[in-house]
Design a protein around this motif. Structure first.
Motif, PDB file in Angstrom:
ATOM      1  N   ASN A 146     -55.989  40.491  77.888  1.00  0.00           N
ATOM      2  CA  ASN A 146     -55.235  39.786  76.853  1.00  0.00           C
ATOM      3  C   ASN A 146     -55.784  40.110  75.472  1.00  0.00           C
ATOM      4  O   ASN A 146     -55.028  40.266  74.524  1.00  0.00           O
ATOM      5  CB  ASN A 146     -55.234  38.285  77.110  1.00  0.00           C
ATOM      6  CG  ASN A 146     -54.144  37.889  78.071  1.00  0.00           C
ATOM      7  OD1 ASN A 146     -53.000  37.736  77.680  1.00  0.00           O
ATOM      8  ND2 ASN A 146     -54.485  37.774  79.343  1.00  0.00           N
TER       9      ASN A 146
ATOM     10  N   LYS B  57     -50.133  43.558  80.306  1.00  0.00           N
ATOM     11  CA  LYS B  57     -48.984  43.880  81.171  1.00  0.00           C
ATOM     12  C   LYS B  57     -49.399  44.661  82.412  1.00  0.00           C
ATOM     13  O   LYS B  57     -48.746  44.556  83.451  1.00  0.00           O
ATOM     14  CB  LYS B  57     -47.928  44.657  80.395  1.00  0.00           C
ATOM     15  CG  LYS B  57     -47.171  43.797  79.419  1.00  0.00           C
ATOM     16  CD  LYS B  57     -46.086  44.609  78.756  1.00  0.00           C
ATOM     17  CE  LYS B  57     -45.354  43.805  77.728  1.00  0.00           C
ATOM     18  NZ  LYS B  57     -44.321  44.584  77.064  1.00  0.00           N
TER      19      LYS B  57
ATOM     20  N   ARG C 257     -42.309  39.039  84.725  1.00  0.00           N
ATOM     21  CA  ARG C 257     -42.016  40.113  83.762  1.00  0.00           C
ATOM     22  C   ARG C 257     -40.875  39.699  82.832  1.00  0.00           C
ATOM     23  O   ARG C 257     -40.907  39.958  81.629  1.00  0.00           O
ATOM     24  CB  ARG C 257     -41.646  41.396  84.493  1.00  0.00           C
ATOM     25  CG  ARG C 257     -42.804  42.140  85.084  1.00  0.00           C
ATOM     26  CD  ARG C 257     -42.329  43.483  85.683  1.00  0.00           C
ATOM     27  NE  ARG C 257     -43.371  44.087  86.469  1.00  0.00           N
ATOM     28  CZ  ARG C 257     -43.454  44.047  87.800  1.00  0.00           C
ATOM     29  NH1 ARG C 257     -42.500  43.449  88.512  1.00  0.00           N
ATOM     30  NH2 ARG C 257     -44.452  44.617  88.436  1.00  0.00           N
TER      31      ARG C 257
ATOM     32  N   TRP D 282     -42.146  37.282  80.210  1.00  0.00           N
ATOM     33  CA  TRP D 282     -42.874  38.014  79.164  1.00  0.00           C
ATOM     34  C   TRP D 282     -41.898  38.712  78.217  1.00  0.00           C
ATOM     35  O   TRP D 282     -42.077  38.703  77.007  1.00  0.00           O
ATOM     36  CB  TRP D 282     -43.819  39.043  79.762  1.00  0.00           C
ATOM     37  CG  TRP D 282     -45.011  38.489  80.489  1.00  0.00           C
ATOM     38  CD1 TRP D 282     -45.433  37.180  80.511  1.00  0.00           C
ATOM     39  CD2 TRP D 282     -45.921  39.209  81.294  1.00  0.00           C
ATOM     40  NE1 TRP D 282     -46.560  37.069  81.287  1.00  0.00           N
ATOM     41  CE2 TRP D 282     -46.885  38.287  81.783  1.00  0.00           C
ATOM     42  CE3 TRP D 282     -46.032  40.534  81.675  1.00  0.00           C
ATOM     43  CZ2 TRP D 282     -47.945  38.671  82.603  1.00  0.00           C
ATOM     44  CZ3 TRP D 282     -47.081  40.918  82.495  1.00  0.00           C
ATOM     45  CH2 TRP D 282     -48.024  39.995  82.956  1.00  0.00           C
TER      46      TRP D 282
ATOM     47  N   TRP E 113     -40.363  36.256  75.799  1.00  0.00           N
ATOM     48  CA  TRP E 113     -41.310  35.900  74.746  1.00  0.00           C
ATOM     49  C   TRP E 113     -41.345  36.994  73.674  1.00  0.00           C
ATOM     50  O   TRP E 113     -41.236  36.705  72.480  1.00  0.00           O
ATOM     51  CB  TRP E 113     -42.702  35.666  75.338  1.00  0.00           C
ATOM     52  CG  TRP E 113     -43.749  35.417  74.304  1.00  0.00           C
ATOM     53  CD1 TRP E 113     -44.655  36.314  73.807  1.00  0.00           C
ATOM     54  CD2 TRP E 113     -43.985  34.200  73.592  1.00  0.00           C
ATOM     55  NE1 TRP E 113     -45.445  35.731  72.858  1.00  0.00           N
ATOM     56  CE2 TRP E 113     -45.048  34.423  72.695  1.00  0.00           C
ATOM     57  CE3 TRP E 113     -43.398  32.933  73.633  1.00  0.00           C
ATOM     58  CZ2 TRP E 113     -45.540  33.439  71.849  1.00  0.00           C
ATOM     59  CZ3 TRP E 113     -43.903  31.953  72.791  1.00  0.00           C
ATOM     60  CH2 TRP E 113     -44.948  32.199  71.912  1.00  0.00           C
ATOM     61  N   GLU E 114     -41.460  38.236  74.092  1.00  0.00           N
ATOM     62  CA  GLU E 114     -41.541  39.351  73.140  1.00  0.00           C
ATOM     63  C   GLU E 114     -40.235  39.542  72.373  1.00  0.00           C
ATOM     64  O   GLU E 114     -40.259  39.900  71.202  1.00  0.00           O
ATOM     65  CB  GLU E 114     -41.927  40.632  73.868  1.00  0.00           C
ATOM     66  CG  GLU E 114     -43.358  40.604  74.358  1.00  0.00           C
ATOM     67  CD  GLU E 114     -43.721  41.791  75.227  1.00  0.00           C
ATOM     68  OE1 GLU E 114     -42.812  42.549  75.644  1.00  0.00           O
ATOM     69  OE2 GLU E 114     -44.915  41.964  75.494  1.00  0.00           O
TER      70      GLU E 114
END
Length: 123
Positions: free
Chosen positions: A17, A23, A56, A59, A62-63
């Motif tokens: 992190n 990832k 996934r 994530w 979020w991005e």
């Protein structure tokens, strides 16, 4: 499972992190049936993501919705033989609103046979 294994999994997660390689962990330290639980669901979604593809997707959401300026993980903080905690500090901008916020969250990870089987986020 030994506390050394638990500590190793936690240290791997924290380091990845902090260096941005988190990832890659999905294929190494996460169990295929891992469950990820947020304290609140994202708009139109569920608070619980089950399995690697769902994580996934979480994530990616979020991005897609946040510009991350900085993130820092600290820990792991071991608890018993199968859990550890991590404290995350983040500086992010919500892309839709333009609001920049600093936030912290605590994550509790449950590990079985050297793999993360559950993660829970508190913020």
């Amino acid at each position: 499972m030994s506390r050394d294994t638990l500590k190793s999994v936690g240290e791997t997660l924290v380091a990845a992190n902090n260096d941005g390689s988190y990832k890659s962990l999905i294929n190494t330290i996460y169990d295929a049936n891992c469950v990820s639980v947020e304290s609140a669901p994202p708009p139109g979604g569920s608070a619980e993501a089950k399995g690697l593809d769902a994580i996934r997707g979480k994530w990616a959401w979020w991005e897609d919705n946040h510009e991350v300026h900085e993130t820092k993980a600290s820990g792991p903080y071991l608890h018993g033989e199968d859990r550890f905690g991590v404290v995350f500090s983040m500086d992010v901008t919500n892309k839709a609103s333009g609001e920049r916020i600093s936030m912290q969250e605590i994550a509790i990870y449950t590990v079985k046979d050297g793999k993360i089987v559950r993660e829970e986020f508190f913020y």
